[in-house]
Design a protein around this motif. Structure first.
Motif, PDB file in Angstrom:
ATOM      1  N   THR A   1     -21.882  17.638 -23.574  1.00 27.64           N
ATOM      2  CA  THR A   1     -20.446  17.340 -23.554  1.00 27.64           C
ATOM      3  C   THR A   1     -19.637  18.563 -23.154  1.00 27.64           C
ATOM      4  O   THR A   1     -18.719  18.482 -22.335  1.00 27.64           O
ATOM      5  CB  THR A   1     -19.988  16.830 -24.930  1.00 27.64           C
ATOM      6  OG1 THR A   1     -20.774  15.703 -25.318  1.00 27.64           O
ATOM      7  CG2 THR A   1     -18.519  16.430 -24.897  1.00 27.64           C
ATOM      8  N   MET A   2     -19.978  19.727 -23.727  1.00 25.66           N
ATOM      9  CA  MET A   2     -19.247  20.954 -23.419  1.00 25.66           C
ATOM     10  C   MET A   2     -19.526  21.419 -21.996  1.00 25.66           C
ATOM     11  O   MET A   2     -18.627  21.931 -21.322  1.00 25.66           O
ATOM     12  CB  MET A   2     -19.623  22.053 -24.410  1.00 25.66           C
ATOM     13  CG  MET A   2     -19.064  21.856 -25.795  1.00 25.66           C
ATOM     14  SD  MET A   2     -17.276  21.530 -25.830  1.00 25.66           S
ATOM     15  CE  MET A   2     -16.624  22.948 -24.936  1.00 25.66           C
ATOM     16  N   LYS A   3     -20.734  21.230 -21.521  1.00 28.41           N
ATOM     17  CA  LYS A   3     -21.036  21.627 -20.146  1.00 28.41           C
ATOM     18  C   LYS A   3     -20.219  20.802 -19.162  1.00 28.41           C
ATOM     19  O   LYS A   3     -19.698  21.322 -18.169  1.00 28.41           O
ATOM     20  CB  LYS A   3     -22.526  21.453 -19.856  1.00 28.41           C
ATOM     21  CG  LYS A   3     -22.923  22.029 -18.497  1.00 28.41           C
ATOM     22  CD  LYS A   3     -24.343  21.695 -18.130  1.00 28.41           C
ATOM     23  CE  LYS A   3     -24.632  22.138 -16.705  1.00 28.41           C
ATOM     24  NZ  LYS A   3     -25.898  21.629 -16.191  1.00 28.41           N
ATOM     25  N   SER A   4     -20.089  19.502 -19.427  1.00 25.31           N
ATOM     26  CA  SER A   4     -19.260  18.650 -18.580  1.00 25.31           C
ATOM     27  C   SER A   4     -17.802  19.092 -18.624  1.00 25.31           C
ATOM     28  O   SER A   4     -17.108  19.086 -17.600  1.00 25.31           O
ATOM     29  CB  SER A   4     -19.377  17.188 -19.026  1.00 25.31           C
ATOM     30  OG  SER A   4     -20.713  16.731 -18.895  1.00 25.31           O
ATOM     31  N   GLY A   5     -17.350  19.490 -19.827  1.00 24.96           N
ATOM     32  CA  GLY A   5     -15.978  19.964 -19.969  1.00 24.96           C
ATOM     33  C   GLY A   5     -15.731  21.238 -19.185  1.00 24.96           C
ATOM     34  O   GLY A   5     -14.720  21.355 -18.466  1.00 24.96           O
ATOM     35  N   PHE A   6     -16.639  22.196 -19.292  1.00 23.30           N
ATOM     36  CA  PHE A   6     -16.482  23.453 -18.567  1.00 23.30           C
ATOM     37  C   PHE A   6     -16.632  23.265 -17.057  1.00 23.30           C
ATOM     38  O   PHE A   6     -15.957  23.923 -16.272  1.00 23.30           O
ATOM     39  CB  PHE A   6     -17.502  24.479 -19.060  1.00 23.30           C
ATOM     40  CG  PHE A   6     -17.194  25.056 -20.411  1.00 23.30           C
ATOM     41  CD1 PHE A   6     -15.910  25.463 -20.731  1.00 23.30           C
ATOM     42  CD2 PHE A   6     -18.192  25.185 -21.371  1.00 23.30           C
ATOM     43  CE1 PHE A   6     -15.612  25.997 -21.979  1.00 23.30           C
ATOM     44  CE2 PHE A   6     -17.910  25.714 -22.615  1.00 23.30           C
ATOM     45  CZ  PHE A   6     -16.623  26.123 -22.930  1.00 23.30           C
ATOM     46  N   SER A   7     -17.516  22.361 -16.646  1.00 30.91           N
ATOM     47  CA  SER A   7     -17.742  22.122 -15.217  1.00 30.91           C
ATOM     48  C   SER A   7     -16.530  21.476 -14.554  1.00 30.91           C
ATOM     49  O   SER A   7     -16.336  21.607 -13.338  1.00 30.91           O
ATOM     50  CB  SER A   7     -18.972  21.230 -15.017  1.00 30.91           C
ATOM     51  OG  SER A   7     -20.143  21.872 -15.492  1.00 30.91           O
ATOM     52  N   GLY A   8     -15.717  20.782 -15.351  1.00 26.10           N
ATOM     53  CA  GLY A   8     -14.547  20.110 -14.808  1.00 26.10           C
ATOM     54  C   GLY A   8     -13.323  20.990 -14.679  1.00 26.10           C
ATOM     55  O   GLY A   8     -12.275  20.546 -14.197  1.00 26.10           O
ATOM     56  N   ILE A   9     -13.419  22.252 -15.090  1.00 21.39           N
ATOM     57  CA  ILE A   9     -12.277  23.168 -15.021  1.00 21.39           C
ATOM     58  C   ILE A   9     -12.120  23.698 -13.602  1.00 21.39           C
ATOM     59  O   ILE A   9     -13.098  24.051 -12.929  1.00 21.39           O
ATOM     60  CB  ILE A   9     -12.477  24.346 -16.006  1.00 21.39           C
ATOM     61  CG1 ILE A   9     -12.465  23.834 -17.445  1.00 21.39           C
ATOM     62  CG2 ILE A   9     -11.393  25.400 -15.819  1.00 21.39           C
ATOM     63  CD1 ILE A   9     -12.791  24.891 -18.455  1.00 21.39           C
ATOM     64  N   ASP A  10     -10.904  23.767 -13.148  1.00 20.05           N
ATOM     65  CA  ASP A  10     -10.612  24.324 -11.829  1.00 20.05           C
ATOM     66  C   ASP A  10     -10.927  25.822 -11.837  1.00 20.05           C
ATOM     67  O   ASP A  10     -10.294  26.597 -12.568  1.00 20.05           O
ATOM     68  CB  ASP A  10      -9.133  24.088 -11.498  1.00 20.05           C
ATOM     69  CG  ASP A  10      -8.781  24.477 -10.065  1.00 20.05           C
ATOM     70  OD1 ASP A  10      -9.612  25.138  -9.400  1.00 20.05           O
ATOM     71  OD2 ASP A  10      -7.674  24.121  -9.622  1.00 20.05           O
TER      72      ASP A  10
END
Length: 227
Positions: A114-123
């Motif tokens: 979940t956190m990896k997806s969150g960080f990967s979605g950051i500009d």
């Protein structure tokens, strides 16, 4: 004890312990998951896929297999188990800390993904802008990346808490089912059903269903408010 009545003195102990274990394990898993997910989402190296597969392994392994591996790793015959016992003057196996460890291992893949997806979605341009004005990597993480991934963090924590609350197999293997010491709600339900005490089984089942529903509802509510 009357099998048709709820013994409140027996009822609350597993509930308190389950909440305690779920809260502590989800906090630990969140800290570990954030740190590892941040590094993995920004790193590129040989063997990364293998390492990520290893991180996700507890998600697909039977909980009893996870429990057995932890039992071998932390048992009194292992070097790590002997080292822990020498420091704390007590074995970690069959203690409530063992339940926490089991929950952390089982919960970590959910939090990490979940956190990896969150960080990967950051500009990435926002992070680069922070570095351009002199921010170091820690400041970029703390003041830019983590706040932007706050929604993922809340989701990861709630999912981790709910999963830890329902952990059974690995917990039973390394923490046992000692009333008042290591007995959580899932193990208490198993014993109640096995002994024919349907009333207590239903009471604990309804409790864990309500708590899990509330946690998942908060996750859905958070997503809806941010859409």
């Amino acid at each position: 004890m009357n099998v048709n009545a709820i013994d409140w003195s027996v009822f609350w102990s597993p509930v308190r312990l389950s909440l305690q274990v779920a809260l502590l394990s989800s906090v630990i898993a969140a800290v570990l998951g954030i740190a590892v997910a941040w590094k993995m989402s920004r790193a590129s190296f040989r063997g990364k896929i293998f390492l990520e597969t290893f991180f996700m392994l507890p998600l697909v392994l039977p909980p009893t297999v996870v429990g057995f591996l932890l039992l071998v790793l932390l048992g009194r015959k292992s070097l790590l188990g002997q080292w822990i016992e020498a420091i704390f003057s007590a074995p970690v196996i069959f203690s409530w800390w063992a339940a926490v460890i089991a929950a952390v291992v089982v919960v970590f893949p959910l939090v990490y993904q979940t956190m990896k997806s969150g960080f990967s979605g950051i500009d990435r341009d926002l992070e680069a802008a922070g570095r351009s004005i002199g921010a170091n990597e820690w400041q970029v993480f703390w003041y830019i990346s983590l706040p932007l991934a706050g929604r993922a963090l809340m989701t990861a924590f709630i999912l981790g808490f709910a999963r830890a609350l329902g952990e059974f197999g690995a917990t039973l293997m390394i923490a046992g089912n000692i009333p008042g010491k290591t007995q959580t709600v899932p193990t208490a339900i198993y014993v109640a059903v096995d002994s024919g005490n349907q009333t207590m089984a239903w009471a604990w089942t309804c409790t864990i269903v309500v708590i899990s529903f509330m946690m998942l509802f908060l996750t859905r509510q958070s997503r809806s408010s941010n859409d």
